[in-house]
Design an enzyme around this catalytic site. Structure first.
Site, short mmCIF file in Angstrom:
data_model
loop_
_atom_site.label_atom_id
_atom_site.label_comp_id
_atom_site.label_asym_id
_atom_site.label_seq_id
_atom_site.Cartn_x
_atom_site.Cartn_y
_atom_site.Cartn_z
N GLY A 77 -12.34 2.97 -1.83
CA GLY A 77 -11.00 2.39 -1.88
C GLY A 77 -10.97 1.12 -2.72
O GLY A 77 -10.05 0.32 -2.60
N SER A 109 -12.66 4.53 -9.91
CA SER A 109 -12.09 5.42 -10.93
C SER A 109 -11.23 4.66 -11.93
O SER A 109 -11.29 4.91 -13.13
CB SER A 109 -11.19 6.49 -10.32
OG SER A 109 -11.86 7.23 -9.40
N ASP A 139 -3.82 0.48 -9.46
CA ASP A 139 -5.25 0.21 -9.63
C ASP A 139 -5.58 -0.07 -11.08
O ASP A 139 -6.35 -0.97 -11.40
CB ASP A 139 -6.08 1.41 -9.15
CG ASP A 139 -5.71 1.84 -7.74
OD1 ASP A 139 -5.06 1.04 -7.03
OD2 ASP A 139 -6.05 2.97 -7.36
N GLU A 148 0.85 -1.21 0.00
CA GLU A 148 0.00 0.00 0.00
C GLU A 148 0.88 1.25 0.00
O GLU A 148 1.85 1.32 0.75
CB GLU A 148 -0.89 -0.03 1.24
CG GLU A 148 -2.24 0.58 1.03
CD GLU A 148 -3.10 -0.22 0.05
OE1 GLU A 148 -3.08 0.11 -1.16
OE2 GLU A 148 -3.80 -1.14 0.48
N HIS A 149 0.52 2.19 -0.85
CA HIS A 149 1.29 3.43 -1.02
C HIS A 149 2.73 3.14 -1.41
O HIS A 149 3.64 3.87 -1.02
CB HIS A 149 1.23 4.29 0.26
CG HIS A 149 -0.11 4.95 0.44
ND1 HIS A 149 -0.48 6.08 -0.25
CD2 HIS A 149 -1.17 4.61 1.20
CE1 HIS A 149 -1.70 6.43 0.11
NE2 HIS A 149 -2.16 5.54 0.98
C1 GLA Z 1 -4.86 4.78 -4.50
C2 GLA Z 1 -3.99 5.11 -5.70
C3 GLA Z 1 -2.99 3.97 -5.98
C4 GLA Z 1 -2.21 3.62 -4.73
C5 GLA Z 1 -3.15 3.42 -3.54
C6 GLA Z 1 -2.41 3.21 -2.25
O1 GLA Z 1 -5.67 3.67 -4.76
O2 GLA Z 1 -4.80 5.28 -6.84
O3 GLA Z 1 -2.15 4.33 -7.05
O4 GLA Z 1 -1.24 4.58 -4.48
O5 GLA Z 1 -4.03 4.50 -3.37
O6 GLA Z 1 -1.71 2.03 -2.27
#
Ligand code: GLA
Length: 392
Positions: free
Chosen positions: A133, A137, A181, A38-39
């Site tokens: 989350g 999108s 994503d 994540e991130h």
């Molecule tokens: C969002 C962003 C992704 C990623 C996540 C965190 O979904 O679109 O690119 O950075 O947050 O992991």
């Protein structure tokens, strides 16, 4: 009618209502849930998301026969049936709102990449929860990109579809998101998670052991990615990478993190530490996922949640509470953590299929004193974006 058939019927009706004609084809692109990493995508790292059985459907067909400049027309059924149209014979301007910018940005990115998009009409409908989350999108952007590819016979790769959808977010919508994503939506394999190297875009499917279920627990707490602390987190990571003299935080290891800290302040140091520790969890989670190892998942996902909450500061107290209650109820049957960008959204639990009742009880406990009730749902790992082969 099943879920997908209902969605297709809605897209077809929307297309007819908007344009007075039948669509000639349908395409689908899924949302995703991230299991680990994540991130770290915008730090060039490794991630392990999987597509879910919730998706965006695009009904598509030829442009209006009327004379005049060739137009790309779009109707968004889930945005109050809003309509947009723009010419393809000049530069594409920004639109009035986010969904229009996803469409315009995708077409703009494809054109800039040398892919000639033909005038066409699309109607878009989806059932990925928005703002949860789960990447509604990305599903939207990848669906539009694949619709362009299909109609204009561009034969675009998953990587090109994903890059176009990401460019729309970055350049038109104003969110500095990474590529995870969009790649999850474009390139996933059913029944598998996607182990993706966000630097090279090399990927491989990782099987999800049949004993495991992926449960997404939506807190109902909502955030807007654009304008949130997301862009700030990305900037902090980039500043930390500059401090350490690396191209991206992916290139940092534990020893350098400590030895080269120098005068780096606590916030930037903590952001860097999250990335280093999170990247060390990706391969072990992939192995535990493939091997059905609930006990390993319990430990790894608990550490991941702690790091997101403390070092990366993207959780909220109710989400910490929910993740802790679910983790406690699961014991060694599996793990739970915040998933996605954070500041609201969902907790994901990866656990033995027999642990469903334990998860439900934990959610019921959380709901007794929560302002908003959380809801748990098991998702099946779906396949990536594809044309719908036959629609009766
Ligand atoms: C969002 C962003 C992704 C990623 C996540 C965190 O979904 O679109 O690119 O950075 O947050 O992991």
């Amino acid at each position: 009618m099943n879920r997908r058939e209902r969605l297709i019927a809605r897209a077809r009706q929307g297309f007819r209502a908007a344009y007075g004609a039948d669509p000639t084809a349908f395409i689908a692109a899924p949302g995703r849930v991230n299991l680990i990493g994540e991130h770290v995508d915008y730090n060039d790292g490794f991630v392990l998301p999987c597509a879910i059985d919730r998706e965006t459907i695009v009904a598509l067909g030829p442009p209006a026969a009327a004379a005049g400049p060739p137009l790309f027309e779009a109707a968004a059924l889930d945005m109050g049936f809003a309509r947009d149209s723009f010419a393809l014979d000049g530069p594409i301007a920004h639109g009035p709102g986010n969904w229009q910018n996803h469409v315009r940005g995708v077409v703009d990115a494809l054109e800039r990449g040398g892919h000639r998009v033909m005038p066409m009409r699309i109607a878009i409908a989806g059932d990925v929860p928005i703002g949860a989350g789960l990447s509604s999108s990305a599903a939207f952007g990848v669906a539009v990109a694949l619709a362009c590819s299909e109609y204009s016979v561009l034969n675009l790769s998953p990587e090109t579809l994903a890059r176009a959808a990401q460019a729309a977010e970055n350049d038109f919508v104003g969110c500095a998101c990474g590529i995870m994503d969009q790649m999850a939506s474009a390139a996933s394999t059913a029944g598998h998670a996607l182990l993706l190297d966000c630097r090279t875009l090399a990927y491989r499917p990782v099987p999800i052991h049949p004993s495991l279920a992926i449960t997404v627990i939506d807190t109902g707490l909502r955030r807007e990615l654009t304008g949130s602390a997301f862009n700030q987190r990305r900037a902090e990571c980039e500043a930390a990478a500059r401090h350490y003299g690396v191209a991206a935080l992916r290139d940092l290891d534990w020893a350098q993190l400590e030895q080269a800290r120098g005068n780096l302040d606590d916030v930037h140091y903590a952001r860097a530490r999250h990335v280093v520790s999170e990247l060390a969890r990706v391969d072990p989670v992939a192995a535990a996922l493939a091997g059905g190892d609930g006990q390993a998942l319990a430990g790894l996902l608990a550490e991941a949640h702690r790091s997101l909450a403390q070092d990366f500061a993207v959780s909220l107290p109710p989400i910490d509470r929910l993740a802790a209650l679910v983790a406690e109820a699961l014991g060694t049957a599996g793990g739970a953590r915040l998933t996605g960008a954070g500041f609201g959204g969902c907790v994901v639990a990866v656990a033995d299929r027999t642990a469903g009742a334990a998860i439900d009880e934990a959610v019921a406990r959380y709901n007794r004193d929560a302002d908003l009730p959380a809801q748990a749902e098991i998702f099946e790992a779906g396949k990536g974006a594809a044309p719908i082969a036959f629609v009766g």
